[in-house]
Design a protein around this motif. Structure first.
Motif, PDB file in Angstrom:
ATOM      1  N   LYS A  27       0.843  -1.204   0.000  1.00 34.82           N
ATOM      2  CA  LYS A  27       0.000   0.000   0.000  1.00 34.82           C
ATOM      3  C   LYS A  27       0.874   1.248   0.000  1.00 34.82           C
ATOM      4  O   LYS A  27       1.628   1.448  -0.941  1.00 34.82           O
ATOM      5  CB  LYS A  27      -1.003  -0.039   1.128  1.00 34.82           C
ATOM      6  CG  LYS A  27      -1.930  -1.254   1.016  1.00 34.82           C
ATOM      7  CD  LYS A  27      -2.980  -1.274   2.058  1.00 34.82           C
ATOM      8  CE  LYS A  27      -3.805  -2.552   1.906  1.00 34.82           C
ATOM      9  NZ  LYS A  27      -4.850  -2.677   2.846  1.00 34.82           N
ATOM     10  N   ASP A  28       0.813   2.085   1.033  1.00 36.08           N
ATOM     11  CA  ASP A  28       1.568   3.345   1.037  1.00 36.08           C
ATOM     12  C   ASP A  28       2.973   3.224   1.612  1.00 36.08           C
ATOM     13  O   ASP A  28       3.757   4.168   1.530  1.00 36.08           O
ATOM     14  CB  ASP A  28       0.817   4.415   1.846  1.00 36.08           C
ATOM     15  CG  ASP A  28      -0.458   4.855   1.162  1.00 36.08           C
ATOM     16  OD1 ASP A  28      -0.593   4.634  -0.060  1.00 36.08           O
ATOM     17  OD2 ASP A  28      -1.331   5.429   1.843  1.00 36.08           O
ATOM     18  N   TYR A  29       3.296   2.094   2.216  1.00 39.03           N
ATOM     19  CA  TYR A  29       4.598   1.921   2.867  1.00 39.03           C
ATOM     20  C   TYR A  29       5.432   0.884   2.136  1.00 39.03           C
ATOM     21  O   TYR A  29       4.927   0.093   1.349  1.00 39.03           O
ATOM     22  CB  TYR A  29       4.419   1.499   4.329  1.00 39.03           C
ATOM     23  CG  TYR A  29       3.881   2.601   5.190  1.00 39.03           C
ATOM     24  CD1 TYR A  29       4.735   3.504   5.809  1.00 39.03           C
ATOM     25  CD2 TYR A  29       2.516   2.768   5.370  1.00 39.03           C
ATOM     26  CE1 TYR A  29       4.246   4.537   6.586  1.00 39.03           C
ATOM     27  CE2 TYR A  29       2.013   3.801   6.147  1.00 39.03           C
ATOM     28  CZ  TYR A  29       2.880   4.676   6.754  1.00 39.03           C
ATOM     29  OH  TYR A  29       2.395   5.702   7.520  1.00 39.03           O
ATOM     30  N   GLY A  30       6.711   0.880   2.422  1.00 42.50           N
ATOM     31  CA  GLY A  30       7.575  -0.097   1.792  1.00 42.50           C
ATOM     32  C   GLY A  30       8.960  -0.104   2.394  1.00 42.50           C
ATOM     33  O   GLY A  30       9.220   0.507   3.429  1.00 42.50           O
ATOM     34  N   VAL A  31       9.842  -0.799   1.702  1.00 39.79           N
ATOM     35  CA  VAL A  31      11.230  -0.933   2.121  1.00 39.79           C
ATOM     36  C   VAL A  31      12.111  -0.716   0.900  1.00 39.79           C
ATOM     37  O   VAL A  31      11.811  -1.214  -0.188  1.00 39.79           O
ATOM     38  CB  VAL A  31      11.494  -2.341   2.708  1.00 39.79           C
ATOM     39  CG1 VAL A  31      12.970  -2.575   2.932  1.00 39.79           C
ATOM     40  CG2 VAL A  31      10.713  -2.547   3.992  1.00 39.79           C
ATOM     41  N   ALA A  32      13.177   0.038   1.087  1.00 35.50           N
ATOM     42  CA  ALA A  32      14.226   0.191   0.080  1.00 35.50           C
ATOM     43  C   ALA A  32      15.452  -0.532   0.619  1.00 35.50           C
ATOM     44  O   ALA A  32      15.948  -0.189   1.697  1.00 35.50           O
ATOM     45  CB  ALA A  32      14.531   1.660  -0.175  1.00 35.50           C
ATOM     46  N   ALA A  33      15.904  -1.546  -0.096  1.00 37.72           N
ATOM     47  CA  ALA A  33      17.084  -2.315   0.308  1.00 37.72           C
ATOM     48  C   ALA A  33      18.182  -2.101  -0.726  1.00 37.72           C
ATOM     49  O   ALA A  33      17.956  -2.284  -1.922  1.00 37.72           O
ATOM     50  CB  ALA A  33      16.740  -3.794   0.420  1.00 37.72           C
ATOM     51  N   VAL A  34      19.357  -1.699  -0.261  1.00 41.11           N
ATOM     52  CA  VAL A  34      20.473  -1.381  -1.153  1.00 41.11           C
ATOM     53  C   VAL A  34      21.701  -2.157  -0.711  1.00 41.11           C
ATOM     54  O   VAL A  34      22.020  -2.209   0.478  1.00 41.11           O
ATOM     55  CB  VAL A  34      20.794   0.131  -1.120  1.00 41.11           C
ATOM     56  CG1 VAL A  34      22.013   0.447  -1.976  1.00 41.11           C
ATOM     57  CG2 VAL A  34      19.602   0.949  -1.574  1.00 41.11           C
ATOM     58  N   THR A  35      22.379  -2.735  -1.684  1.00 39.81           N
ATOM     59  CA  THR A  35      23.684  -3.322  -1.423  1.00 39.81           C
ATOM     60  C   THR A  35      24.675  -2.668  -2.380  1.00 39.81           C
ATOM     61  O   THR A  35      24.376  -2.469  -3.548  1.00 39.81           O
ATOM     62  CB  THR A  35      23.691  -4.852  -1.575  1.00 39.81           C
ATOM     63  OG1 THR A  35      24.972  -5.345  -1.176  1.00 39.81           O
ATOM     64  CG2 THR A  35      23.382  -5.324  -2.967  1.00 39.81           C
ATOM     65  N   THR A  36      25.809  -2.272  -1.848  1.00 39.84           N
ATOM     66  CA  THR A  36      26.832  -1.624  -2.663  1.00 39.84           C
ATOM     67  C   THR A  36      28.036  -2.543  -2.801  1.00 39.84           C
ATOM     68  O   THR A  36      28.243  -3.414  -1.948  1.00 39.84           O
ATOM     69  CB  THR A  36      27.267  -0.282  -2.036  1.00 39.84           C
ATOM     70  OG1 THR A  36      27.672  -0.507  -0.690  1.00 39.84           O
ATOM     71  CG2 THR A  36      26.129   0.724  -2.061  1.00 39.84           C
ATOM     72  N   PRO A  37      28.818  -2.367  -3.854  1.00 36.62           N
ATOM     73  CA  PRO A  37      29.994  -3.238  -4.035  1.00 36.62           C
ATOM     74  C   PRO A  37      30.983  -3.083  -2.882  1.00 36.62           C
ATOM     75  O   PRO A  37      31.183  -1.982  -2.379  1.00 36.62           O
ATOM     76  CB  PRO A  37      30.621  -2.732  -5.336  1.00 36.62           C
ATOM     77  CG  PRO A  37      29.630  -1.828  -5.959  1.00 36.62           C
ATOM     78  CD  PRO A  37      28.685  -1.379  -4.909  1.00 36.62           C
ATOM     79  N   GLN A  38      31.552  -4.182  -2.478  1.00 37.14           N
ATOM     80  CA  GLN A  38      32.545  -4.192  -1.405  1.00 37.14           C
ATOM     81  C   GLN A  38      33.814  -4.869  -1.917  1.00 37.14           C
ATOM     82  O   GLN A  38      33.741  -5.792  -2.718  1.00 37.14           O
ATOM     83  CB  GLN A  38      32.016  -4.977  -0.197  1.00 37.14           C
ATOM     84  CG  GLN A  38      30.694  -4.485   0.333  1.00 37.14           C
ATOM     85  CD  GLN A  38      30.799  -3.117   0.978  1.00 37.14           C
ATOM     86  OE1 GLN A  38      31.767  -2.828   1.651  1.00 37.14           O
ATOM     87  NE2 GLN A  38      29.807  -2.277   0.758  1.00 37.14           N
ATOM     88  N   GLU A  39      34.950  -4.419  -1.432  1.00 33.90           N
ATOM     89  CA  GLU A  39      36.213  -5.034  -1.832  1.00 33.90           C
ATOM     90  C   GLU A  39      36.355  -6.433  -1.267  1.00 33.90           C
ATOM     91  O   GLU A  39      36.890  -7.316  -1.910  1.00 33.90           O
ATOM     92  CB  GLU A  39      37.389  -4.172  -1.366  1.00 33.90           C
ATOM     93  CG  GLU A  39      37.522  -2.885  -2.139  1.00 33.90           C
ATOM     94  CD  GLU A  39      38.730  -2.091  -1.708  1.00 33.90           C
ATOM     95  OE1 GLU A  39      39.718  -2.694  -1.231  1.00 33.90           O
ATOM     96  OE2 GLU A  39      38.679  -0.866  -1.844  1.00 33.90           O
ATOM     97  N   ASP A  40      35.869  -6.621  -0.068  1.00 33.83           N
ATOM     98  CA  ASP A  40      35.992  -7.915   0.604  1.00 33.83           C
ATOM     99  C   ASP A  40      34.613  -8.548   0.703  1.00 33.83           C
ATOM    100  O   ASP A  40      33.694  -7.958   1.270  1.00 33.83           O
ATOM    101  CB  ASP A  40      36.583  -7.704   1.998  1.00 33.83           C
ATOM    102  CG  ASP A  40      36.824  -9.005   2.737  1.00 33.83           C
ATOM    103  OD1 ASP A  40      36.522 -10.091   2.197  1.00 33.83           O
ATOM    104  OD2 ASP A  40      37.319  -8.931   3.872  1.00 33.83           O
ATOM    105  N   VAL A  41      34.451  -9.722   0.157  1.00 34.54           N
ATOM    106  CA  VAL A  41      33.154 -10.400   0.152  1.00 34.54           C
ATOM    107  C   VAL A  41      32.616 -10.577   1.568  1.00 34.54           C
ATOM    108  O   VAL A  41      31.411 -10.558   1.789  1.00 34.54           O
ATOM    109  CB  VAL A  41      33.276 -11.768  -0.561  1.00 34.54           C
ATOM    110  CG1 VAL A  41      31.986 -12.549  -0.468  1.00 34.54           C
ATOM    111  CG2 VAL A  41      33.665 -11.573  -2.019  1.00 34.54           C
ATOM    112  N   ALA A  42      33.481 -10.679   2.546  1.00 33.56           N
ATOM    113  CA  ALA A  42      33.034 -10.865   3.931  1.00 33.56           C
ATOM    114  C   ALA A  42      32.308  -9.640   4.478  1.00 33.56           C
ATOM    115  O   ALA A  42      31.631  -9.723   5.489  1.00 33.56           O
ATOM    116  CB  ALA A  42      34.228 -11.208   4.826  1.00 33.56           C
TER     117      ALA A  42
END
Length: 105
Positions: A27-42
């Motif tokens: 409806k009117d609410y939600g979630v924004a999920a962001v992942t950015t590149p990282q040098e170390d996979v961990a």
């Protein structure tokens, strides 16, 4: 892999930092999920914000840090924990929207 339930958009992270953004909507609410590149996979992580859409016709939104669900941006270290949060958020958004509709009447 993140949950696809209630997902309305997946795209390249819009600020130009690289990475991926997923938008979810109940409806009117939600979630924004962001992942950015990282040098170390961990160190891969998801930054998640509760959002409120400006209207029902577009995907324009504002950050919403006034809910009981989250008062700030949240960080999750893996897909499993983000998916658990999303499932709880979807229920919360439905209940919140129902309450707001009752108050309007």
């Amino acid at each position: 892999m993140l949950n696809q339930k209630n997902q309305v958009l997946s795209r390249i992270e819009p600020t130009g930092q690289g990475g991926t953004q997923f938008l979810y909507r109940v409806k009117d609410y939600g979630v924004a999920a962001v992942t950015t590149p990282q040098e170390d996979v961990a160190h891969i992580h998801w930054q998640v914000d509760v959002i409120k859409y400006k209207n029902s016709d577009t995907l324009q939104y504002d950050l919403c840090h006034t809910t009981e669900l989250a008062s700030k941006s949240l960080t999750f270290r893996n897909d499993k924990t983000v998916n658990e949060f999303l499932e709880k958020a979807f229920v919360y958004f439905t209940e919140l929207q129902n309450l707001e509709n009752m108050l309007e009447k």
